[in-house]
Enzyme design. Sequence first.
Site, mmCIF file in Angstrom:
data_model
loop_
_atom_site.group_PDB
_atom_site.id
_atom_site.type_symbol
_atom_site.label_atom_id
_atom_site.label_comp_id
_atom_site.label_asym_id
_atom_site.label_seq_id
_atom_site.Cartn_x
_atom_site.Cartn_y
_atom_site.Cartn_z
ATOM 1 N N CYS A 1 172.360 -26.526 72.952
ATOM 2 C CA CYS A 1 172.563 -26.598 71.504
ATOM 3 C C CYS A 1 171.372 -25.889 70.858
ATOM 4 O O CYS A 1 170.635 -25.181 71.547
ATOM 5 C CB CYS A 1 172.738 -28.039 71.030
ATOM 6 S SG CYS A 1 171.336 -29.130 71.300
ATOM 7 N N ASP B 1 177.350 -26.265 71.905
ATOM 8 C CA ASP B 1 177.940 -26.273 70.564
ATOM 9 C C ASP B 1 177.872 -24.839 70.032
ATOM 10 O O ASP B 1 177.502 -23.904 70.763
ATOM 11 C CB ASP B 1 177.258 -27.317 69.668
ATOM 12 C CG ASP B 1 175.832 -26.930 69.284
ATOM 13 O OD1 ASP B 1 175.323 -25.899 69.776
ATOM 14 O OD2 ASP B 1 175.219 -27.670 68.490
ATOM 15 N N HIS C 1 159.572 -41.240 94.322
ATOM 16 C CA HIS C 1 160.398 -40.952 93.144
ATOM 17 C C HIS C 1 161.738 -41.681 93.203
ATOM 18 O O HIS C 1 162.312 -42.009 92.165
ATOM 19 C CB HIS C 1 160.618 -39.444 93.012
ATOM 20 C CG HIS C 1 159.330 -38.682 92.900
ATOM 21 N ND1 HIS C 1 158.446 -38.864 91.863
ATOM 22 C CD2 HIS C 1 158.756 -37.767 93.725
ATOM 23 C CE1 HIS C 1 157.392 -38.083 92.034
ATOM 24 N NE2 HIS C 1 157.559 -37.411 93.164
ATOM 25 N N HIS D 1 161.000 -34.681 90.722
ATOM 26 C CA HIS D 1 160.545 -36.045 90.429
ATOM 27 C C HIS D 1 161.633 -36.925 89.824
ATOM 28 O O HIS D 1 161.658 -38.125 90.077
ATOM 29 C CB HIS D 1 159.368 -36.014 89.437
ATOM 30 C CG HIS D 1 158.140 -35.376 89.999
ATOM 31 N ND1 HIS D 1 156.898 -35.501 89.422
ATOM 32 C CD2 HIS D 1 157.956 -34.581 91.094
ATOM 33 C CE1 HIS D 1 156.000 -34.836 90.130
ATOM 34 N NE2 HIS D 1 156.628 -34.247 91.141
HETATM 35 C C1 RB5 Z 1 173.372 -27.517 64.990
HETATM 36 O O1 RB5 Z 1 173.005 -26.978 63.769
HETATM 37 C C2 RB5 Z 1 172.182 -28.239 65.612
HETATM 38 O O2 RB5 Z 1 171.913 -29.402 64.904
HETATM 39 C C3 RB5 Z 1 172.475 -28.557 67.069
HETATM 40 O O3 RB5 Z 1 172.777 -27.380 67.739
HETATM 41 C C4 RB5 Z 1 171.351 -29.181 67.871
HETATM 42 O O4 RB5 Z 1 170.163 -28.476 67.722
HETATM 43 C C5 RB5 Z 1 171.184 -30.623 67.741
HETATM 44 O O5 RB5 Z 1 170.330 -31.235 68.388
#
Ligand code: RB5
Length: 150
Positions: free
Chosen positions: A65, A8, A133, A98
């Site tokens: 993210c 993201d 595993h 694992h």
């Molecule tokens: C974005 O602000 C943030 O919420 C996203 O990148 C992430 O950390 C969500 O889990």
Amino acid sequence: MKIAIGSDHAGYRLKDQVVEYLKASNHELNDYGVFSEESADYPDLASAVAGFVQREELSFGILICGTGIGMSIAANKYKGIRAALCAEPYSARCARQHNDANVLTLGSRVIGPGLAIDIVCTFLGTEFEGGRHSRRIEKISLAEKLMNRK
Ligand code: RB5
């Protein structure tokens, strides 16, 4: 080995650094974006990368993210996806040995690029150990079937 990567907006800069590293190491890479810091919803990128890993044999996904948590939660909704959030190489190694993890998630607000690249290298360079595993992974697959998730 085929690799899909996505992030993201929060993970965009770190993704670019990981992409640059993987390309320089001659990895076959599908970059699903995002390609700017404009706000994006992490489940959309998790869906794209999870779909790639579901379709392609011998493939791995990398999702980034802010914390890696949202990507991990979202990716693990998809059948056959075993996504592991790692903030150090030891967990990345165990996730492969694992758990036969096929998606690595990283938090760009948690770790820097040097550590992220160490984690990526460890993850991609470690084999599943099988043996006891495998039985545990089969139980996870069975749970997926019983829950009838897509
Ligand atoms: C974005 O602000 C943030 O919420 C996203 O990148 C992430 O950390 C969500 O889990």
